[in-house]
Design a protein around this motif. Structure first.
Motif, PDB file in Angstrom:
ATOM      1  N   HIS A   1       0.843  -1.206   0.000  1.00 49.20           N
ATOM      2  CA  HIS A   1       0.000   0.000   0.000  1.00 49.20           C
ATOM      3  C   HIS A   1       0.875   1.252   0.000  1.00 49.20           C
ATOM      4  CE1 HIS A   1      -3.932   1.921   1.732  1.00 49.20           C
ATOM      5  NE2 HIS A   1      -3.700   2.256   0.484  1.00 49.20           N
ATOM      6  N   HIS A   2       1.900   1.268   0.841  1.00 50.96           N
ATOM      7  CA  HIS A   2       2.807   2.410   0.919  1.00 50.96           C
ATOM      8  C   HIS A   2       3.578   2.606  -0.390  1.00 50.96           C
ATOM      9  CE1 HIS A   2       3.039   2.253   5.626  1.00 50.96           C
ATOM     10  NE2 HIS A   2       1.887   2.701   5.177  1.00 50.96           N
ATOM     11  N   LEU A   3       4.016   1.495  -0.984  1.00 52.39           N
ATOM     12  CA  LEU A   3       4.756   1.579  -2.242  1.00 52.39           C
ATOM     13  C   LEU A   3       3.893   2.159  -3.355  1.00 52.39           C
ATOM     14  CD1 LEU A   3       6.690  -1.815  -2.200  1.00 52.39           C
ATOM     15  CD2 LEU A   3       7.718   0.456  -2.189  1.00 52.39           C
ATOM     16  N   ILE A   4       2.626   1.750  -3.400  1.00 50.53           N
ATOM     17  CA  ILE A   4       1.710   2.221  -4.433  1.00 50.53           C
ATOM     18  C   ILE A   4       1.452   3.720  -4.284  1.00 50.53           C
ATOM     19  CG2 ILE A   4      -0.701   2.096  -5.235  1.00 50.53           C
ATOM     20  CD1 ILE A   4      -0.525  -0.948  -4.547  1.00 50.53           C
ATOM     21  N   ARG A   5       1.297   4.172  -3.034  1.00 52.08           N
ATOM     22  CA  ARG A   5       1.018   5.598  -2.795  1.00 52.08           C
ATOM     23  C   ARG A   5       2.267   6.456  -2.937  1.00 52.08           C
ATOM     24  NH1 ARG A   5      -1.980   6.226   2.818  1.00 52.08           N
ATOM     25  NH2 ARG A   5      -0.130   5.058   3.446  1.00 52.08           N
ATOM     26  N   GLY A   6       3.434   5.815  -2.819  1.00 47.58           N
ATOM     27  CA  GLY A   6       4.690   6.562  -2.826  1.00 47.58           C
ATOM     28  C   GLY A   6       5.217   6.662  -1.417  1.00 47.58           C
ATOM     29  N   THR A   7       6.424   6.162  -1.172  1.00 44.17           N
ATOM     30  CA  THR A   7       6.949   6.144   0.191  1.00 44.17           C
ATOM     31  C   THR A   7       8.465   6.178   0.183  1.00 44.17           C
ATOM     32  OG1 THR A   7       6.833   4.963   2.306  1.00 44.17           O
ATOM     33  CG2 THR A   7       7.072   3.610   0.349  1.00 44.17           C
ATOM     34  N   GLY A   8       9.031   6.442   1.344  1.00 42.50           N
ATOM     35  CA  GLY A   8      10.468   6.352   1.537  1.00 42.50           C
ATOM     36  C   GLY A   8      10.784   5.130   2.382  1.00 42.50           C
ATOM     37  N   LEU A   9      11.975   5.130   2.993  1.00 40.44           N
ATOM     38  CA  LEU A   9      12.380   3.980   3.799  1.00 40.44           C
ATOM     39  C   LEU A   9      11.405   3.716   4.944  1.00 40.44           C
ATOM     40  CD1 LEU A   9      16.258   4.378   4.128  1.00 40.44           C
ATOM     41  CD2 LEU A   9      14.993   2.719   2.760  1.00 40.44           C
ATOM     42  N   ARG A  10      10.952   4.791   5.582  1.00 43.27           N
ATOM     43  CA  ARG A  10      10.064   4.613   6.744  1.00 43.27           C
ATOM     44  C   ARG A  10       8.801   3.843   6.357  1.00 43.27           C
ATOM     45  NH1 ARG A  10       7.823   3.007  10.004  1.00 43.27           N
ATOM     46  NH2 ARG A  10       7.066   3.774  12.004  1.00 43.27           N
ATOM     47  N   GLY A  11       8.223   4.154   5.209  1.00 40.01           N
ATOM     48  CA  GLY A  11       7.015   3.467   4.784  1.00 40.01           C
ATOM     49  C   GLY A  11       7.255   2.021   4.430  1.00 40.01           C
ATOM     50  N   MET A  12       8.459   1.699   3.940  1.00 40.37           N
ATOM     51  CA  MET A  12       8.778   0.321   3.572  1.00 40.37           C
ATOM     52  C   MET A  12       9.004  -0.562   4.786  1.00 40.37           C
ATOM     53  SD  MET A  12      11.163   0.864   0.211  1.00 40.37           S
ATOM     54  CE  MET A  12      11.477  -0.885   0.020  1.00 40.37           C
ATOM     55  N   MET A  13       9.130   0.055   5.969  1.00 41.84           N
ATOM     56  CA  MET A  13       9.235  -0.724   7.201  1.00 41.84           C
ATOM     57  C   MET A  13       7.890  -1.318   7.579  1.00 41.84           C
ATOM     58  SD  MET A  13      11.692   1.885   9.309  1.00 41.84           S
ATOM     59  CE  MET A  13      11.203   1.238  10.914  1.00 41.84           C
ATOM     60  N   GLY A  14       6.797  -0.714   7.072  1.00 39.82           N
ATOM     61  CA  GLY A  14       5.468  -1.222   7.381  1.00 39.82           C
ATOM     62  C   GLY A  14       5.051  -0.907   8.805  1.00 39.82           C
ATOM     63  N   ILE A  15       4.367  -1.848   9.419  1.00 34.49           N
ATOM     64  CA  ILE A  15       3.840  -1.677  10.775  1.00 34.49           C
ATOM     65  C   ILE A  15       4.952  -1.928  11.790  1.00 34.49           C
ATOM     66  CG2 ILE A  15       2.094  -2.484  12.425  1.00 34.49           C
ATOM     67  CD1 ILE A  15       0.578  -3.624   9.925  1.00 34.49           C
ATOM     68  N   SER A  16       5.109  -1.030  12.754  1.00 31.56           N
ATOM     69  CA  SER A  16       6.128  -1.203  13.795  1.00 31.56           C
ATOM     70  C   SER A  16       5.664  -2.217  14.838  1.00 31.56           C
ATOM     71  CB  SER A  16       6.410   0.131  14.495  1.00 31.56           C
ATOM     72  OG  SER A  16       6.852   1.098  13.581  1.00 31.56           O
ATOM     73  N   ALA A  17       6.598  -3.019  15.327  1.00 34.12           N
ATOM     74  CA  ALA A  17       6.256  -3.983  16.377  1.00 34.12           C
ATOM     75  C   ALA A  17       5.784  -3.257  17.633  1.00 34.12           C
ATOM     76  CB  ALA A  17       7.458  -4.863  16.698  1.00 34.12           C
ATOM     77  N   SER A  18       6.322  -2.066  17.879  1.00 34.60           N
ATOM     78  CA  SER A  18       5.873  -1.259  19.015  1.00 34.60           C
ATOM     79  C   SER A  18       6.166   0.205  18.731  1.00 34.60           C
ATOM     80  CB  SER A  18       6.568  -1.687  20.315  1.00 34.60           C
ATOM     81  OG  SER A  18       7.939  -1.395  20.263  1.00 34.60           O
TER      82      SER A  18
END
Length: 314
Positions: free
Chosen positions: A135-152
C-alpha cells in the motif's frame, strides 16, 4: 502449544520487559484476527502475569452488523472472565476509514489511561504487514514506509502500542481458531473493492503469489532489512542534529550550513524530517521531492525556498 501462542509468548516476553506494568488493553473487533489474539493472550495470562482488559469500538456502520460484533465481543469477554470496555462512534459523524481509525485509536489510548495500562495490543499479522508495505509503495513512500507496521511505538507519554502478531500468518490464525472451536465475525466491508487495501488483499497479493508463492515472505524480509538500515540512518541523523543546530524554538531553527553541505543527502533529508517531527510541523503535504529539495538547497546558490504549510527555508 499452538504456533500462534508460542510466537505471542516470545514477542510479549520481549516487549513487556520494556514497559512499567503488564496491564494490557486488547483491541478486539470480533473478527478472526483479534479474536485469535484475545484467546492467545488469555491462554498466556497466568504464565506472563497479564492483566487483560478487552476494548471494543462500535463504528455504528455496516447496516447494523457492527452491533452484532459488539455483542459477540461482550459475550466472549464474559466467557473468558475478562472486563470489557465499549466505545462508540457518533451516529452522524465522519465514517471515513481514516476518521474511524483515528477515533478507534483515541478510544484505546483513553481506555489505557483510565485503567493505568502501559500497553495496547492489536492483532495486525504478517499478511497485514505485506499489504501495508505494498500500500505504501503504491502511494509513494520512503524507507520509513517500507518498514510497514512497527512492532511497538509510543502513542502517549505512558502508553505503548504493541503488534505482537507480526510474525503470524493468516493461515495460522484460521487454523488456531478451528483447533479451539472458536467462532468469529466476518466483516462484509472486507470484500468492498472501493477500498485500495481490499484490492491489494484480494487481487494484487494473489497475483504476486502466482508469480512467486514466497512473495509475501520476501516483502517481510525486505521490511526487516529496511528497519535495520533505518535504525542506522537515525543514529547518524541524530548525531548530525546535535552537531549542526545553532538554535531551535517552536517556529525557527538555525543550522550550520557548512556541516549540512559536508553530509550525504540521505542524512540531510532525514535531518529535516527529524526536525519536522520534533517541532510537530505539518508533514502531510511534504513529499520526497520537498525533502530532496531541502537537501539540495543547502548545497546550491538559492537564497530561499517555500514549502507546504507556509514554511520557508533561507
Amino acid at each position: 502449544m499452538h504456533s500462534i501462542v508460542k510466537k505471542l509468548q516470545e514477542e510479549l516476553s520481549l516487549q513487556l520487559s520494556k514497559t512499567p506494568n503488564n496491564r494490557i488493553i486488547a483491541g478486539v473487533s470480533g473478527g478472526a484476527d483479534s479474536v485469535a489474539l484475545l484467546r492467545a493472550l488469555r491462554s498466556l495470562q497466568d504464565e506472563l502475569q497479564l492483566e487483560i482488559y478487552v476494548a471494543h469500538f462500535d463504528h455504528l456502520t455496516r447496516n447494523g452488523q457492527s452491533g452484532e460484533e459488539s455483542k459477540s465481543v461482550e459475550s466472549l469477554s464474559k466467557q473468558l472472565q475478562l472486563p470489557c470496555i465499549l466505545g462508540m462512534a457518533c451516529a452522524n459523524g465522519n465514517h471515513s476509514e481514516e476518521a474511524m481509525r483515528e477515533l478507534r485509536l483515541r478510544f484505546l489510548i483513553e481506555t489505557a489511561g483510565q485503567h493505568q495500562a502501559a500497553s495496547i495490543c492489536l492483532a495486525h499479522h504478517a499478511d497485514d504487514q505485506a499489504e501495508t508495505i505494498l500500500h505504501h509503495l503504491i502511494r509513494g513512500t520512503g524507507l520509513r514506509g517500507m518498514m510497514g507496521i512497527s512492532a511497538s511505538r509510543s502513542v502517549s507519554d505512558h502508553v505503548t502500542l504493541l503488534h505482537p502478531m507480526l510474525k503470524v500468518r493468516k493461515s495460522e490464525i484460521l487454523d488456531y481458531l478451528a483447533s479451539i472451536n472458536q467462532t468469529f465475525c466476518v466483516d462484509a466491508s472486507n470484500q468492498d473493492f472501493r477500498y485500495t487495501r481490499n484490492r491489494i488483499r484480494h487481487q494484487l497479493i494473489p497475483l504476486l503469489n502466482d508469480l512467486n508463492p514466497q512473495s509475501a515472505t520476501h516483502l517481510l524480509q525486505l521490511s526487516q532489512q529496511v528497519a535495520e538500515t533505518y535504525d542506522y540512518l537515525q543514529l547518524n541523523t541524530e548525531k548530525l542534529f546535535q552537531e549542526c543546530v545553532i538554535s531551535i524554538d517552536d517556529d525557527l531553527v538555525r543550522l550550520h550550513a557548512k556541516l549540512l553541505q559536508e553530509s550525504p543527502a540521505v542524512i540531510v533529508r532525514e535531518l529535516f524530517r527529524f526536525i519536522w517531527v520534533k517541532l510537530q510541523w505539518p508533514r502531510k503535504k511534504m513529499t520526497f521531492s520537498h525533502w530532496d529539495k531541502l537537501a539540495q538547497f543547502v548545497k546550491n546558490d538559492q537564497t530561499r525556498i517555500d514549502l507546504p504549510a507556509a514554511i520557508t527555508a533561507r
